[in-house]
Design a protein around this motif. Structure first.
Motif, PDB file in Angstrom:
ATOM      1  N   THR A 215      34.015  33.867  43.340  1.00  0.00           N
ATOM      2  CA  THR A 215      34.079  32.872  42.268  1.00  0.00           C
ATOM      3  C   THR A 215      35.517  32.628  41.814  1.00  0.00           C
ATOM      4  O   THR A 215      35.740  32.022  40.774  1.00  0.00           O
ATOM      5  CB  THR A 215      33.244  33.306  41.047  1.00  0.00           C
ATOM      6  N   ALA A 216      36.493  33.098  42.594  1.00  0.00           N
ATOM      7  CA  ALA A 216      37.896  32.866  42.236  1.00  0.00           C
ATOM      8  C   ALA A 216      38.152  31.367  42.134  1.00  0.00           C
ATOM      9  O   ALA A 216      37.772  30.609  43.031  1.00  0.00           O
ATOM     10  CB  ALA A 216      38.818  33.489  43.278  1.00  0.00           C
ATOM     11  N   PRO A 217      38.784  30.918  41.055  1.00  0.00           N
ATOM     12  CA  PRO A 217      39.006  29.483  40.899  1.00  0.00           C
ATOM     13  C   PRO A 217      39.964  28.930  41.939  1.00  0.00           C
ATOM     14  O   PRO A 217      40.774  29.664  42.511  1.00  0.00           O
ATOM     15  CB  PRO A 217      39.591  29.370  39.485  1.00  0.00           C
ATOM     16  N   ALA A 218      39.872  27.632  42.168  1.00  0.00           N
ATOM     17  CA  ALA A 218      40.758  26.968  43.117  1.00  0.00           C
ATOM     18  C   ALA A 218      42.211  27.184  42.703  1.00  0.00           C
ATOM     19  O   ALA A 218      42.540  27.161  41.523  1.00  0.00           O
ATOM     20  CB  ALA A 218      40.430  25.473  43.165  1.00  0.00           C
ATOM     21  N   GLY A 219      43.056  27.401  43.675  1.00  0.00           N
ATOM     22  CA  GLY A 219      44.477  27.591  43.394  1.00  0.00           C
ATOM     23  C   GLY A 219      44.872  29.030  43.186  1.00  0.00           C
ATOM     24  O   GLY A 219      46.064  29.339  43.093  1.00  0.00           O
ATOM     25  N   MET A 220      43.893  29.938  43.105  1.00  0.00           N
ATOM     26  CA  MET A 220      44.209  31.332  42.852  1.00  0.00           C
ATOM     27  C   MET A 220      45.032  31.944  43.983  1.00  0.00           C
ATOM     28  O   MET A 220      45.826  32.859  43.764  1.00  0.00           O
ATOM     29  CB  MET A 220      42.925  32.118  42.654  1.00  0.00           C
ATOM     30  N   ALA A 221      44.837  31.448  45.198  1.00  0.00           N
ATOM     31  CA  ALA A 221      45.591  31.975  46.330  1.00  0.00           C
ATOM     32  C   ALA A 221      47.089  31.754  46.174  1.00  0.00           C
ATOM     33  O   ALA A 221      47.883  32.412  46.844  1.00  0.00           O
ATOM     34  CB  ALA A 221      45.102  31.344  47.632  1.00  0.00           C
ATOM     35  N   GLY A 222      47.481  30.872  45.282  1.00  0.00           N
ATOM     36  CA  GLY A 222      48.901  30.658  45.018  1.00  0.00           C
ATOM     37  C   GLY A 222      49.584  31.863  44.415  1.00  0.00           C
ATOM     38  O   GLY A 222      50.818  31.936  44.390  1.00  0.00           O
ATOM     39  N   HIS A 223      48.810  32.823  43.934  1.00  0.00           N
ATOM     40  CA  HIS A 223      49.375  34.049  43.368  1.00  0.00           C
ATOM     41  C   HIS A 223      49.546  35.146  44.422  1.00  0.00           C
ATOM     42  O   HIS A 223      50.015  36.238  44.091  1.00  0.00           O
ATOM     43  CB  HIS A 223      48.491  34.561  42.232  1.00  0.00           C
ATOM     44  N   LEU A 224      49.160  34.851  45.675  1.00  0.00           N
ATOM     45  CA  LEU A 224      49.336  35.806  46.755  1.00  0.00           C
ATOM     46  C   LEU A 224      50.677  35.596  47.443  1.00  0.00           C
ATOM     47  O   LEU A 224      51.251  34.506  47.399  1.00  0.00           O
ATOM     48  CB  LEU A 224      48.208  35.646  47.780  1.00  0.00           C
ATOM     49  N   ASP A 225      51.163  36.626  48.099  1.00  0.00           N
ATOM     50  CA  ASP A 225      52.369  36.493  48.907  1.00  0.00           C
ATOM     51  C   ASP A 225      52.019  35.822  50.229  1.00  0.00           C
ATOM     52  O   ASP A 225      50.858  35.806  50.660  1.00  0.00           O
ATOM     53  CB  ASP A 225      52.981  37.874  49.188  1.00  0.00           C
ATOM     54  N   ASP A 226      53.036  35.278  50.896  1.00  0.00           N
ATOM     55  CA  ASP A 226      52.820  34.647  52.192  1.00  0.00           C
ATOM     56  C   ASP A 226      52.162  35.642  53.146  1.00  0.00           C
ATOM     57  O   ASP A 226      52.584  36.803  53.258  1.00  0.00           O
ATOM     58  CB  ASP A 226      54.150  34.176  52.785  1.00  0.00           C
ATOM     59  N   GLY A 227      51.122  35.184  53.815  1.00  0.00           N
ATOM     60  CA  GLY A 227      50.449  36.012  54.800  1.00  0.00           C
ATOM     61  C   GLY A 227      49.327  36.861  54.253  1.00  0.00           C
ATOM     62  O   GLY A 227      48.568  37.455  55.029  1.00  0.00           O
ATOM     63  N   GLU A 228      49.196  36.955  52.937  1.00  0.00           N
ATOM     64  CA  GLU A 228      48.108  37.743  52.370  1.00  0.00           C
ATOM     65  C   GLU A 228      46.790  36.975  52.458  1.00  0.00           C
ATOM     66  O   GLU A 228      46.749  35.761  52.265  1.00  0.00           O
ATOM     67  CB  GLU A 228      48.398  38.118  50.913  1.00  0.00           C
ATOM     68  N   SER A 229      45.727  37.713  52.699  1.00  0.00           N
ATOM     69  CA  SER A 229      44.419  37.091  52.867  1.00  0.00           C
ATOM     70  C   SER A 229      43.796  36.715  51.531  1.00  0.00           C
ATOM     71  O   SER A 229      43.842  37.513  50.574  1.00  0.00           O
ATOM     72  CB  SER A 229      43.485  38.061  53.592  1.00  0.00           C
ATOM     73  N   PRO A 230      43.188  35.541  51.437  1.00  0.00           N
ATOM     74  CA  PRO A 230      42.437  35.187  50.221  1.00  0.00           C
ATOM     75  C   PRO A 230      41.313  36.174  49.911  1.00  0.00           C
ATOM     76  O   PRO A 230      40.840  36.235  48.772  1.00  0.00           O
ATOM     77  CB  PRO A 230      41.872  33.798  50.543  1.00  0.00           C
TER      78      PRO A 230
END
Length: 344
Positions: free
Chosen positions: A108-123
């Motif tokens: 249920t992670a909201p859209a755009g949350m992956a922007g807080h990950l580092d490059d290459g990290e899996s959603p």
């Protein structure tokens, strides 16, 4: 518990609190707790009290398929919210993924949350549901001040609204920082030090002990109620910190040198953890031996990477978790967590 007037902190504190909440979530201005006294008041905050009742009496894990079994893992809350965006949780969740655990069901992670990950990290690091490996299902829980315990399924949302677990700031129980005080309150007994920090007084210690025991009781109520659903309950919590103290019984405190009481306004107040009333309920990790092993192997890795390996340099990297905030995020330590999960 006595209710006292809520006092407003200065603008710098408010700005710092707001920075800890990552978009699209926002700081709830009523969920800021900067001292033990503010924490004790917070136990009566309507949203916090409702949350405590919910986790103590209502929350249940998803149904376990026939032939399957469940394991519970308790991990610490973090400075940044949602917890899954913190370096510590990303490190823990990455170790689980590398050990073969996979998300079960939709996130249920909201859209755009992956922007807080580092490059290459899996959603998948942001997944808030159970993890599965074969016929074993892993439910993660977060130990929190002031939330007590947070099922990972509610780190983003609760009751179709942003979860309070994603919107609060509570540095108020961390005495060693020297800043967990509310000097503007009339019940403040802390004294200022020459270095600009503060030393807790009897009112702070009293409120800490009362809040500690109140939260530990909520955690115990939740875990005892849920224990029939779990083959094992493990805790991945740092020695010396409040989350470990929430769980410890008196024997464990003696063995690890954890405080057994705090000297409050009318004398010592005993600190009581989950295991005091529910012996054997939780497996505490990492052990001191596991941490010593992690420090030793960390030194070897630093040497292989050409980084400084003086005792002071290794201690500094260890304390910061090599960028993962605490030693709990070190890969050398996390092998002990994944190894324990291999046995359950």
């Amino acid at each position: 518990m006595k209710t006292t007037t809520r006092y407003e902190p200065d603008a710098a504190r408010l700005a710092e609190s707001a920075r800890k909440i990552r978009s699209p979530f926002e700081l709830d201005l009523s969920l800021r707790f900067y001292s033990p006294q503010a924490n004790l008041d917070g136990m009566q905050h309507p949203q916090i009290a409702d949350w405590h009742r919910y986790v103590g009496e209502e929350w249940t894990p998803p149904p376990t398929p026939s032939g399957g079994r469940r394991v519970a893992l308790l991990i610490p809350c973090t400075k940044y919210k949602p917890y899954s965006t913190s370096r510590e949780h990303r490190a823990i969740n990455q170790a689980l993924l590398e050990a073969g655990w996979r998300p079960d069901g939709a996130a249920t992670a909201p859209a755009g949350m992956a922007g807080h990950l580092d490059d290459g990290e899996s959603p998948d690091l942001l997944h808030d549901g159970p993890l599965r490996r074969g016929d074993v299902f892993l439910d993660r829980f977060v130990l929190s001040e002031p939330m007590a315990i947070v099922p990972y399924s509610h780190i983003y949302y609760w009751r179709d609204a942003p979860s309070p677990a994603a919107c609060y700031d509570d540095p108020g129980l961390f005495e060693a920082r020297g800043t967990s005080v509310s000097p503007e309150r009339p019940d403040c007994t802390a004294t200022p030090l020459a270095n600009g920090k503060w030393r807790w007084g009897p009112a702070e210690r009293q409120a800490f002990a009362e809040t500690h025991n109140f939260l530990a009781a909520i955690i115990r109520q939740c875990l005892v109620r849920l224990s029939p659903a779990y083959a094992e309950i493990g805790a991945w919590v740092s020695p010396g910190l409040t989350h470990r103290s929430f769980l410890a019984d008196d024997a464990f405190r003696r063995a690890e040198g954890l405080p057994r009481s705090r000297k409050g306004t009318a004398g010592p107040v005993k600190l009581v953890g989950v295991l005091e009333g529910a012996p054997g309920l939780v497996t505490m990790m990492p052990t001191q031996d596991q941490l010593e092993d992690a420090r030793s192997r960390l030194a070897g890795r630093l040497q292989a990477e050409g980084r400084p390996t003086t005792p002071a340099a290794v201690r500094a990297v260890y304390a910061r978790g090599d960028g993962n905030d605490t030693p709990l995020g070190l890969p050398e330590a996390l092998t002990h967590l994944t190894g324990w999960l291999d046995t359950v």
